[in-house]
Enzyme design. Sequence first.
Site, PDB file in Angstrom:
ATOM      1  CG  ASP A  81      13.362  -4.902  44.866  1.00 57.04           C
ATOM      2  OD1 ASP A  81      14.125  -5.232  45.789  1.00 57.04           O
ATOM      3  OD2 ASP A  81      12.125  -5.007  44.943  1.00 57.04           O
ATOM      4  CD  GLU A 139      11.504  -7.083  50.502  1.00 56.18           C
ATOM      5  OE1 GLU A 139      10.774  -7.634  51.361  1.00 56.18           O
ATOM      6  OE2 GLU A 139      11.393  -5.880  50.212  1.00 56.18           O
TER       7      GLU A 139
END
Length: 392
Positions: A81, A139
Amino acid sequence: MLTQIKDLAEKLAPRLIEIRRHIHAHPELSGQEYQTAAYVAGVLSSCGLHVEEAVGKTGVVGELTGKGQDSRRLAIRTDMDALPINEQTNLEFASRKPGVMHACGHDVHTTLGLGTAMILSQLEGGLPGNMRFIFQPAEEIAQGASWMVQDGAMRDVSHIFGVHVFPSIPARSLGIRYGALTAAADDLEIFITGESGHGARPHQAIDAIWIASQVITTLQQALSRTQNPLHPIVLTIGQISGGRAPNIIADQVRMAGTVRSLHPKTHADLPAWIENIVAQVCQTYGAKYTMNYRHGVPSVQNDPTLNQLLEAAAKEAWGGDRVQILEESSLGAEDFSLYLQHAPGTMFRLGVGDRDRPYYPLHHPLFEVDEAAIVTGVVTLAYASWLYWQGQ
Ligand SMILES: [Zn+2]
Ligand SMILES: [Zn+2]
């Protein structure tokens, strides 16, 4: 074997840089990694891995089946991400999406996972056991690892490697930490209820603002006087609000903060310790309180055996002067720790800094990496994985 791995990595380097730049140009926010996941799945399939998509919402898992009898399974975890940051680097492959940027190097991590899979799937004779490549979403919001674990990503995993880029270590070097790498990070919220009254007559009221200030001061002082200074704790109240007018004594205050710690027992004891102080201060001055404490991600505690293996692999591949043994933990947080509740593992720091230019920190709109780090990363991961299968 090291020579074969290094040759493969050098041959793959242009392709890996292309992959990294593609992912960098097309960043996606936490939990929305649809295009990245599809891209990752495509590359893994083309290497002959068995691929499962939509694991942990937008995560991907690739399985590389070993050719030998070893029943263990080694996992490598990377994250995919990006962050809500407007990139300002002016790189030719800078983010094409305004307001979204790979400023934490997860584009590099994803590339490392793919590159390691490419190399290990091409090794002559194959691997003695099975490898799982975990590409997790989200994350940055500390959610993705728990989604992956819930969907079975750690089932049958014996050990796990993780990696994070680090701009203050020069590219082509890496850092290994024995013990705690990152801190446990918890959320704290406290409501204090007093009694409103005239600002001129405090004796007829219970001043929630003053009591809140006592709570904060007592917590900070008690940390230094009652907690073991060798087990660090940081308690930050980052938000506070209360009161309606300058001449009215406030009856309500809300405070919220973050609590960081490294030692597992300290982490377990902190909620009761904090609540006891809040309760005592409030009781002394007649206020009521409610406290919400949410355990976030635990501390990343690296496994010493796997660390030794990683250190041996890195030193053989790059020489001792390119392998730093990190003296200090970080009080940052990393949801890699959630995988470690299911199998021992280790996360290392991959240098991406440039000796000749000042580096920008992670999460900065000018954050850049030296792409030479990609070969260092994939060779280290691939060779450490190879050595893993040589030991029992
Ligand atoms: Zn980050
Ligand atoms: Zn990160």
